[in-house]
Design an enzyme around this catalytic site. Structure first.
Site, PDB file in Angstrom:
ATOM      1  N   ARG A  16       0.845  -1.209   0.000  1.00 59.66           N
ATOM      2  CA  ARG A  16       0.000   0.000   0.000  1.00 59.66           C
ATOM      3  C   ARG A  16       0.873   1.250   0.000  1.00 59.66           C
ATOM      4  O   ARG A  16       0.485   2.292  -0.506  1.00 59.66           O
ATOM      5  CB  ARG A  16      -0.991  -0.008   1.173  1.00 59.66           C
ATOM      6  CG  ARG A  16      -0.358  -0.111   2.536  1.00 59.66           C
ATOM      7  CD  ARG A  16      -1.417  -0.127   3.649  1.00 59.66           C
ATOM      8  NE  ARG A  16      -0.846  -0.636   4.873  1.00 59.66           N
ATOM      9  CZ  ARG A  16      -1.059  -0.090   6.070  1.00 59.66           C
ATOM     10  NH1 ARG A  16      -1.817   0.957   6.220  1.00 59.66           N
ATOM     11  NH2 ARG A  16      -0.511  -0.614   7.143  1.00 59.66           N
ATOM     12  N   SER A  43      -4.613   5.124   5.979  1.00 64.22           N
ATOM     13  CA  SER A  43      -4.331   3.686   5.930  1.00 64.22           C
ATOM     14  C   SER A  43      -4.220   3.137   4.519  1.00 64.22           C
ATOM     15  O   SER A  43      -3.702   2.045   4.332  1.00 64.22           O
ATOM     16  CB  SER A  43      -5.276   2.845   6.793  1.00 64.22           C
ATOM     17  OG  SER A  43      -6.573   3.283   6.750  1.00 64.22           O
ATOM     18  N   GLU A  64     -18.817   4.468   0.134  1.00 64.48           N
ATOM     19  CA  GLU A  64     -18.049   3.862  -0.954  1.00 64.48           C
ATOM     20  C   GLU A  64     -18.802   3.839  -2.274  1.00 64.48           C
ATOM     21  O   GLU A  64     -18.215   4.019  -3.340  1.00 64.48           O
ATOM     22  CB  GLU A  64     -17.639   2.432  -0.570  1.00 64.48           C
ATOM     23  CG  GLU A  64     -16.656   2.360   0.605  1.00 64.48           C
ATOM     24  CD  GLU A  64     -17.302   2.532   1.961  1.00 64.48           C
ATOM     25  OE1 GLU A  64     -18.552   2.500   2.054  1.00 64.48           O
ATOM     26  OE2 GLU A  64     -16.572   2.702   2.957  1.00 64.48           O
ATOM     27  N   PHE A  89     -14.598  -3.347   1.053  1.00 60.75           N
ATOM     28  CA  PHE A  89     -15.611  -2.313   0.825  1.00 60.75           C
ATOM     29  C   PHE A  89     -15.482  -1.747  -0.589  1.00 60.75           C
ATOM     30  O   PHE A  89     -16.483  -1.391  -1.219  1.00 60.75           O
ATOM     31  CB  PHE A  89     -15.496  -1.218   1.877  1.00 60.75           C
ATOM     32  CG  PHE A  89     -15.382  -1.756   3.282  1.00 60.75           C
ATOM     33  CD1 PHE A  89     -16.251  -2.752   3.717  1.00 60.75           C
ATOM     34  CD2 PHE A  89     -14.406  -1.301   4.154  1.00 60.75           C
ATOM     35  CE1 PHE A  89     -16.142  -3.271   5.000  1.00 60.75           C
ATOM     36  CE2 PHE A  89     -14.294  -1.819   5.437  1.00 60.75           C
ATOM     37  CZ  PHE A  89     -15.158  -2.806   5.863  1.00 60.75           C
ATOM     38  N   HIS A 115      -5.699  -3.884   2.400  1.00 67.30           N
ATOM     39  CA  HIS A 115      -6.092  -4.883   3.394  1.00 67.30           C
ATOM     40  C   HIS A 115      -6.598  -6.170   2.727  1.00 67.30           C
ATOM     41  O   HIS A 115      -7.570  -6.789   3.165  1.00 67.30           O
ATOM     42  CB  HIS A 115      -7.137  -4.315   4.360  1.00 67.30           C
ATOM     43  CG  HIS A 115      -6.588  -3.217   5.239  1.00 67.30           C
ATOM     44  ND1 HIS A 115      -5.802  -2.193   4.741  1.00 67.30           N
ATOM     45  CD2 HIS A 115      -6.695  -2.980   6.564  1.00 67.30           C
ATOM     46  CE1 HIS A 115      -5.460  -1.383   5.729  1.00 67.30           C
ATOM     47  NE2 HIS A 115      -5.983  -1.839   6.847  1.00 67.30           N
ATOM     48  N   ARG A 173      -2.028  -4.703   3.920  1.00 69.75           N
ATOM     49  CA  ARG A 173      -1.793  -3.878   5.102  1.00 69.75           C
ATOM     50  C   ARG A 173      -0.384  -4.101   5.662  1.00 69.75           C
ATOM     51  O   ARG A 173       0.278  -3.163   6.075  1.00 69.75           O
ATOM     52  CB  ARG A 173      -2.832  -4.232   6.173  1.00 69.75           C
ATOM     53  CG  ARG A 173      -2.589  -3.578   7.505  1.00 69.75           C
ATOM     54  CD  ARG A 173      -3.717  -3.889   8.492  1.00 69.75           C
ATOM     55  NE  ARG A 173      -3.445  -3.274   9.773  1.00 69.75           N
ATOM     56  CZ  ARG A 173      -2.773  -3.878  10.757  1.00 69.75           C
ATOM     57  NH1 ARG A 173      -2.340  -5.109  10.608  1.00 69.75           N
ATOM     58  NH2 ARG A 173      -2.562  -3.264  11.889  1.00 69.75           N
TER      59      ARG A 173
END
Ligand SMILES: Cc1ncc(C[n+]2csc(CCOP(=O)(O)OP(=O)(O)O)c2C)c(N)n1
Lengths: 321, 287
Positions: A16, A43, A64, A89, A115, A173
């Protein structure tokens, strides 16, 4: 051939982060790159871009579906629109928007799902994306990429920005071993040969590339030469590298941090069954949800380790007949 | 009937214990959410220890009220309250987020007694509650549905689909509580994507709206009891709260949304709450 270093000393970085760094570079080079997120700016590492280009950044809040189609609208007026949130999501929550607006319209929307996989760790099943590759893979016009490390995440981010149409990038992550390098070649839709061998082909993506390389070491100790392929793009799929692997090695093991159903291994099987059927084994999540725990502990518990891949390879080789 | 019927003073004491539980389990887990759990503590405690009809001895009692935490991430509060009610041993709190624990990072209704719905993906709880309230009404039952929501969560469109349905269906057996702490992951809610004017929004969706200080136990109890008497419309209690309430260095700071206290911060927090990590972890482990 990639030299694999042991688990402790190998350098580890987050995919990420590679995404965030490259997005910033792209922002500096091109005015039409725009970025959206849904209250997870830090994040998913789009904060670097947001800080430097606040006018080309929208934090949509926790919405979203709305974010997805704001990206659609932006793409309709000439922007390359990236939206980034957690993979669960980003995909499942907006699936109809992605299907009917983004993919049916073949819009230039880039989805970054962080993630991905069990390495997400203690947040548990609700936050560990284990189905999103399948959800994205079934959609016409979609490109699906799973970078295996920091450098590949950077290259994949650039590559999807240059490819017209919908693209999905799976990010993680946790810090994962760096198995490629800054100057290693990368081409969307072309798998990368990571290790030569003709006894069995280990085809992996994401964090499983490193596990497959370790598995190849284990097998080498038994006199088995395993070919290792990093299949970073599962759609469009690299038919040539797969058919060659099947015909030259005669047995295949796939390894992914995702449901086996409809995942990378299924995509490989679809090619192999039609063009060069050989025994195949699948390493992945076996039709169950994830759970809370330390990410590394989870990989062990779910059987996503080098030893599991090596065992599957022995099984596949035995089935060659 | 509520199985505890605590008075105001008992509720306040219980809320303090629950804050101690929250900090202790987060220090032990080394991951998890701190800010939201501390802002919902007072009204959630009142709900379980005075207001709701529930049965820790039989979590699937058909005559219970239904409580769903639409903000699944406030598990430290959710689990502490369930454990303090007796749904499972307090010592389980010390396994939170660890491999093999039934106390998952976000709630799993199949594993944890007292959890009514598996949440963690925001914006789904109100629709679930509309379904439950409708079902109770179809069966002619007096039971109520409660739904705890976050203010950042109001940004999800699904919340408003549910809000429209509840108002239209006149679900007076539904009571939502909005934890209005003006904080979400990336910053203050009014800076990220403002949800204001939230009172007018719910009113225009045909809800009865009650505004309270979400840390004032008397106001909390009064609001829940008033909601029980309102006919012909659902009620939302808009509880003005403070993220991280009860720990001075956390209060009002959105950065406490999703991080646990370090052991040192945990010591400081527990000191403010009148205990120590030693003492409180011992209390949990021995029960
Ligand atoms: C559908 C969905 N999108 C994003 C997230 C990630 N997420 C978890 S909590 C959170 C912020 C919630 O804000 P709020 O409702 O105000 O709760 P609080 O910060 O007060 O605890 C976000 C964005 C999620 N869990 N679900």
């Amino acid at each position: 051939m990639v030299v694999v270093t042991d688990r402790i000393s190998i350098e580890k970085k987050k995919t990420r982060q590679g995404f965030g760094h490259e997005l910033l570079e792209l922002g500096r080079e091109k005015d039409n790159i725009v970025v959206l997120t849904g209250d997870v700016k830090g994040s998913v590492n789009v904060s670097y871009f947001a800080d430097e280009f606040p006018d080309r950044f929208i934090n949509c809040g926790i919405a979203e579906q709305n974010m997805c189609n704001i990206a659609s609208g932006l793409s309709l007026v000439g922007k390359v629109a990236f939206f980034a949130t957690y993979g669960c999501f980003a995909t499942a929550r907006c699936l109809d928007m992605i299907r009917t607006t983004v993919c049916y319209g073949n819009l230039n929307v880039k989805i970054a799902g962080s993630h991905g996989g069990l390495l997400t760790g203690p947040d548990g099943a609700s936050h560990q994306a284990l189905e999103e590759l399948g959800l994205m893979r079934v959609l016409p016009n979609m490109t699906v990429v799973i970078p295996c490390d920091y450098w590949e995440a950077r290259k994949a981010t650039r590559a999807v920005s240059e490819k017209p149409g919908p693209c999905f990038l799976r990010l993680g992550r946790a810090s994962v071993p760096v198995v490629t390098s800054e100057d290693a070649p990368f081409e969307l839709g072309r798998g990368t040969l990571m290790r030569r061998g003709n006894d069995v082909a280990l085809i992996a993506c994401g964090s499983m590339v490193y596990e497959a390389l370790l598995a190849a070491e284990i097998l080498a100790g038994e006199g088995v030469e395993a070919r290792v392929i990093n299949l970073h793009t599962i759609k469009p799929i690299d038919k040539d590298i797969l058919v060659r692997a099947a015909s030259e090695c005669g047995a295949i093991v796939t390894a992914e941090e995702h449901q086996i159903y409809c995942g990378m291994g299924s995509a490989v099987a679809e090619v192999i069954v039609r063009h060069q059927p050989v025994p195949m084994e699948f390493i992945g999540v076996n039709d169950r949800f994830g759970e809370s725990g330390d990410g590394q502990e989870l990989l062990t518990k779910f059987g996503l380790r080098d030893i599991n891949i090596a065992e599957a390879a022995r099984k596949a080789i035995k089935r060659k007949g | 009937m509520n199985p505890f019927n605590y008075d105001i003073k008992q509720l306040q004491e219980k809320a303090r214990d629950i804050r101690r539980d929250i900090i202790t389990m987060l220090v032990e887990a080394r991951s998890g959410h701190t800010g939201g759990p501390l802002s919902v503590t007072d009204f959630a405690t009142a709900l379980y220890f005075n207001i709701a009809n529930h049965n820790p001895e039989n979590p699937s009692d058909l005559n219970r009220d239904f409580i769903v935490y639409s903000i699944g991430h406030v598990t430290p509060a959710n689990y502490s309250i369930l454990a303090e009610c007796g749904y499972f041993p307090l010592r389980d709190l010390m396994t939170f987020r660890k491999l093999g624990s039934h106390l998952q990072g976000h709630p799993n209704m199949l594993e944890t007694p007292g959890i009514e719905a598996s949440t963690g993906s925001l914006g789904q709880g109100l629709s679930i509650s509309v379904g439950v309230a409708s079902g109770y009404r179809m069966d002619g039952k007096p039971n109520r549905a409660y739904c705890i929501m976050g203010d950042g969560e109001q940004q999800e469109g699904a919340v408003w689909e549910a809000a429209m349905a509840a108002g239209f269906l006149k679900l007076d057996n539904l009571c939502a509580v909005l934890d209005l702490n003006n904080a979400q992951i990336d910053g203050p809610t009014d800076k990220i994507m403002s949800i204001q004017p939230i009172v007018d929004k719910y009113k225009s969706f045909n809800w009865n709206v009650i505004e309270i200080d979400g840390h004032d136990t008397e106001q909390i109890i009064k609001a829940f009891n008033t909601a029980k008497t309102v006919r012909g419309m659902p009620t939302i209690i808009i509880a003005k709260t403070v993220m991280g309430k009860g720990v001075s260095f956390m209060e009002g700071d959105y950065r406490w949304h999703g991080v646990p206290p370090t052991p040192e911060q945990g010591d400081d927090a527990l000191k403010e709450l009148g205990t120590t990590y030693e003492e409180w972890s011992q209390r949990l482990l021995s029960n």
